[in-house]
Design a protein around this motif. Structure first.
Motif: not given
Length: 96
Positions: A39-47, A67-75, A81-91
């Motif tokens: 979802d974060l990658a889609a939002d970043a890419e406007g998809r 999905m991580a690679d897609d998010l990184l590629a979306a820049d 990115m901080a939100e994504a890192a927090e979600a990973v840490a929480a998991l």
């Protein structure tokens, strides 16, 4: 971005060797992370957001990586990115 990439690497090192019995109780939360990253990658890419297929539990590490690679590629911006890192840490904390 390096915090997110490092968090993904730590998560994958934590779960990559798991067998099916261990995944049973952790797969739903892990798939939620996969969907969140997509979802974060889609939002970043406007998809539009689309559901990530729920595959066999043993595929979850591969889905995380893709999905991580897609998010990184979306820049996306640093806040995303901080939100994504927090979600990973929480998991990771929940999987202990």
């Amino acid at each position: 971005m390096t915090d997110f990439a490092a968090a993904i690497d730590r998560l994958l090192n934590q779960v990559r060797h798991w067998q099916q019995p261990r995944w049973r109780s952790h797969a739903p939360a892990t798939h939620e992370l996969v969907q969140r990253l997509a979802d974060l990658a889609a939002d970043a890419e406007g998809r539009p957001r689309r559901p990530v297929p729920r595959e066999h539990d043993m595929v979850l590490p591969d889905q995380i990586r893709v999905m991580a690679d897609d998010l990184l590629a979306a820049d996306p911006p640093p806040s995303v990115m901080a939100e994504a890192a927090e979600a990973v840490a929480a998991l990771r904390a929940a999987l202990r």
